[in-house]
Design an enzyme around this catalytic site. Structure first.
Site, mmCIF file in Angstrom:
data_model
loop_
_atom_site.group_PDB
_atom_site.id
_atom_site.type_symbol
_atom_site.label_atom_id
_atom_site.label_comp_id
_atom_site.label_asym_id
_atom_site.label_seq_id
_atom_site.Cartn_x
_atom_site.Cartn_y
_atom_site.Cartn_z
ATOM 1 N N GLU A 56 0.842 -1.202 0.000
ATOM 2 C CA GLU A 56 0.000 0.000 0.000
ATOM 3 C C GLU A 56 0.874 1.247 0.000
ATOM 4 O O GLU A 56 0.598 2.228 -0.715
ATOM 5 C CB GLU A 56 -0.902 0.021 1.240
ATOM 6 N N ALA A 170 17.618 -47.669 -14.714
ATOM 7 C CA ALA A 170 17.958 -48.824 -13.866
ATOM 8 C C ALA A 170 19.366 -48.709 -13.292
ATOM 9 O O ALA A 170 19.648 -49.194 -12.187
ATOM 10 C CB ALA A 170 17.805 -50.110 -14.677
ATOM 11 N N LEU A 304 12.521 -39.728 -0.002
ATOM 12 C CA LEU A 304 12.157 -38.609 0.865
ATOM 13 C C LEU A 304 10.759 -38.094 0.512
ATOM 14 O O LEU A 304 9.960 -37.778 1.401
ATOM 15 C CB LEU A 304 13.195 -37.482 0.742
HETATM 16 N N1 LIG Z 1 13.693 -37.328 -11.406
HETATM 17 C C1 LIG Z 1 13.647 -36.625 -10.296
HETATM 18 O O1 LIG Z 1 12.822 -35.708 -10.175
HETATM 19 C C2 LIG Z 1 14.617 -36.900 -9.224
HETATM 20 C C3 LIG Z 1 14.736 -36.006 -8.171
HETATM 21 C C4 LIG Z 1 15.633 -36.320 -7.167
HETATM 22 C C5 LIG Z 1 16.345 -37.495 -7.231
HETATM 23 N N2 LIG Z 1 16.217 -38.325 -8.277
HETATM 24 C C6 LIG Z 1 16.945 -39.575 -8.350
HETATM 25 O O2 LIG Z 1 16.524 -40.343 -7.239
HETATM 26 C C7 LIG Z 1 17.614 -41.166 -6.804
HETATM 27 C C8 LIG Z 1 17.822 -40.976 -5.313
HETATM 28 O O3 LIG Z 1 16.602 -41.167 -4.681
HETATM 29 P P1 LIG Z 1 16.494 -41.915 -3.298
HETATM 30 O O4 LIG Z 1 15.044 -42.169 -3.105
HETATM 31 O O5 LIG Z 1 17.451 -43.010 -3.250
HETATM 32 O O6 LIG Z 1 17.057 -40.828 -2.312
HETATM 33 P P2 LIG Z 1 16.467 -39.551 -1.580
HETATM 34 O O7 LIG Z 1 14.998 -39.616 -1.425
HETATM 35 O O8 LIG Z 1 17.084 -38.341 -2.163
HETATM 36 O O9 LIG Z 1 17.142 -39.744 -0.177
HETATM 37 C C9 LIG Z 1 16.757 -40.843 0.611
HETATM 38 C C10 LIG Z 1 17.627 -40.884 1.806
HETATM 39 O O10 LIG Z 1 17.372 -39.724 2.603
HETATM 40 C C11 LIG Z 1 17.590 -40.055 3.948
HETATM 41 N N3 LIG Z 1 16.450 -39.685 4.736
HETATM 42 C C12 LIG Z 1 16.502 -39.000 5.900
HETATM 43 N N4 LIG Z 1 15.289 -38.840 6.388
HETATM 44 C C13 LIG Z 1 14.437 -39.452 5.544
HETATM 45 C C14 LIG Z 1 13.040 -39.651 5.560
HETATM 46 N N5 LIG Z 1 12.251 -39.173 6.548
HETATM 47 N N6 LIG Z 1 12.494 -40.319 4.562
HETATM 48 C C15 LIG Z 1 13.231 -40.795 3.547
HETATM 49 N N7 LIG Z 1 14.555 -40.647 3.484
HETATM 50 C C16 LIG Z 1 15.153 -39.980 4.481
HETATM 51 C C17 LIG Z 1 17.762 -41.564 4.023
HETATM 52 O O11 LIG Z 1 19.149 -41.862 4.135
HETATM 53 P P3 LIG Z 1 19.913 -41.593 5.530
HETATM 54 O O12 LIG Z 1 18.899 -41.865 6.601
HETATM 55 O O13 LIG Z 1 21.027 -42.541 5.480
HETATM 56 O O14 LIG Z 1 20.340 -40.181 5.456
HETATM 57 C C18 LIG Z 1 17.287 -42.056 2.682
HETATM 58 O O15 LIG Z 1 17.957 -43.195 2.255
HETATM 59 C C19 LIG Z 1 18.795 -40.758 -7.629
HETATM 60 O O16 LIG Z 1 18.940 -41.670 -8.698
HETATM 61 C C20 LIG Z 1 18.412 -39.412 -8.154
HETATM 62 O O17 LIG Z 1 19.062 -39.133 -9.355
HETATM 63 C C21 LIG Z 1 15.361 -38.052 -9.278
#
Ligand SMILES: NC(=O)c1ccc[n+]([C@@H]2O[C@H](COP(=O)([O-])OP(=O)(O)OC[C@H]3O[C@@H](n4cnc5c(N)ncnc54)[C@H](OP(=O)(O)O)[C@@H]3O)[C@@H](O)[C@H]2O)c1
Length: 375
Positions: A56, A170, A304
């Site tokens: 404003e 994969a 996550l």
């Molecule tokens: N296409 C897309 O939009 C996109 C976006 C992002 C990632 N990606 C791909 O996704 C893959 C990685 O994904 P991701 O699922 O393995 O990893 P992420 O979701 O990035 O991370 C998972 C890790 O986060 C930690 N974490 C801590 N608190 C958590 C909670 N409350 N819930 C879940 N995880 C938690 C855990 O490890 P700790 O507890 O050991 O820390 C868990 O293993 C990669 O290949 C990446 O390139 C793709």
């Protein structure tokens, strides 16, 4: 009853407010247009930065700088003018002092300290009307309203996937699933967010940078890694000085390899935290809220994102779908604690756009959020 000209001015005010998304937290975004009695715009303004002038006051100043007399004019504003003295003076009083005769606002201010602006204006004899295009204005202020009403930041989960819903191949590779147009759009989402959040899996797989590129005036978001065991290494790109960074770790994580890094210790997820364990999503959001974060861009990964969905902590989904097929590789969303079709999280699509070769689909959870039981 608001006029069609006032409705047009409100649409303009909503667009002005949106210019400052990502820059005003913990304040709302607000836009304002001053109209003379014939409906001609005399000045317009928006709240650009927390601590800066309110919309404003900006609009009154713009009208004055253009040599206009605003006495008897109408102020059209997206949020009820504030009634309190914070870092700046109360807007209701500024409008009264300027001689504004009518105020049309969209959304009532629900905060305890700022509410009451409309009553102050009315008591001073200003013709005051609320509710004009309230839904549109509230959607533009979703981050701030979510934080005020629910005490946690607004969460937008963004993902990129192939048409068959794969977020990586994969072998784990996932770079450039989508086109340059879609990736540029993600930088806009980052610029509009206060914080960008990824899990430790994405950090290990991609070493993402997470800062905003190609938006000159953007306030860089806080980069947040959810990393229970502090697995991030000092050389990670996310730890450079392009933007602030917060590493969320478990209560007993060893962080001695991260001197000078902003680290927060959070409790582990309880039994209802999805299938992944890790850190408690609500504790993370509470910590971010306490730091002034009002909007979170959740960039994954699938695990996550699954925990956020499971915790009921996703307010909007933006999916970038590339016309490609992988057939194998992780799905865009991991385990979200949904075991049967009747419990699917149902969404309402609010926008569909083409970005280069890709589709961008925006959706929000429906009010009931789960599907009805089948007969
Ligand atoms: N296409 C897309 O939009 C996109 C976006 C992002 C990632 N990606 C791909 O996704 C893959 C990685 O994904 P991701 O699922 O393995 O990893 P992420 O979701 O990035 O991370 C998972 C890790 O986060 C930690 N974490 C801590 N608190 C958590 C909670 N409350 N819930 C879940 N995880 C938690 C855990 O490890 P700790 O507890 O050991 O820390 C868990 O293993 C990669 O290949 C990446 O390139 C793709």
């Amino acid at each position: 009853m608001a006029t069609a000209t006032e409705a047009d001015a409100m649409r303009r005010a909503i667009a002005l407010a949106a210019r400052a998304l990502g820059a005003t937290s913990p304040n709302p975004v607000v836009g304002c247009v001053i109209l003379d009695p014939q409906g001609t715009a005399l000045g317009e303004g928006w709240h650009r930065r927390a601590g800066g002038p309110h919309a404003e006051v900006e609009a009154l100043a713009a009208a004055s700088a253009a040599g206009h007399d605003v006495r008897g004019a109408t102020a059209v504003v997206t949020l009820e003018p504030c009634n309190h003295t914070g870092r700046t003076g109360p807007c209701a009083q500024a409008l009264i002092t300027a001689g504004i005769a009518r105020v049309v606002y969209a959304v009532a201010d629900p905060t305890d300290d700022a509410t009451g602006g409309a009553a102050t204006l009315a008591a001073a004899g200003v013709d005051t009307e609320g509710g004009l295009l309230a839904d549109e204005a509230a959607a533009g202020n979703a981050a701030w309203l979510t934080s005020v009403l629910h005490g946690r930041p607004f969460v937008l989960w963004k993902y990129a996937a192939t048409l068959d819903g794969r977020s990586a191949a994969a072998d784990g590779t996932s770079r450039w699933i989508t086109s340059a147009d879609s990736r540029a759009d993600v930088h806009r989402l980052r610029a509009e967010a206060d914080a960008v959040v990824v899990g430790s899996g994405t950090l290990r797989a991609d070493d993402p940078h997470l800062a905003v590129r190609d938006h000159e005036d953007a306030v860089q978001p806080l980069r947040v890694v959810v990393d229970t065991h502090a697995s991030v290494t000092p050389g990670a790109r996310v730890l450079d000085d392009a933007a602030p960074t917060l590493i969320a770790v478990g209560e007993h994580a060893d962080t001695t390899h991260l001197p000078g890094v902003d680290v927060v210790r959070l409790p582990r997820a309880g039994a209802d935290g999805g299938g992944h364990g890790g850190l408690d999503v609500h504790a993370l959001l509470g910590e971010l809220h306490a730091r002034g974060v009002r909007s979170v861009l959740l960039e994954g990964g699938p695990a996550l994102a699954g925990s956020f969905i499971s915790a009921g902590a996703v307010d909007r989904v933006v999916g970038y779908l590339a016309p490609a097929l992988l057939g194998a590789g992780p799905a865009a969303l991991g385990d979200a604690g949904i075991g049967t079709i009747a419990r699917a999280l149902r969404l309402e699509v609010t926008d569909v756009a083409r970005l280069g070769p890709d589709l961008r689909i925006t959706a929000v959870p429906t009010a009931s959020a789960t599907a009805p039981e089948e007969n």
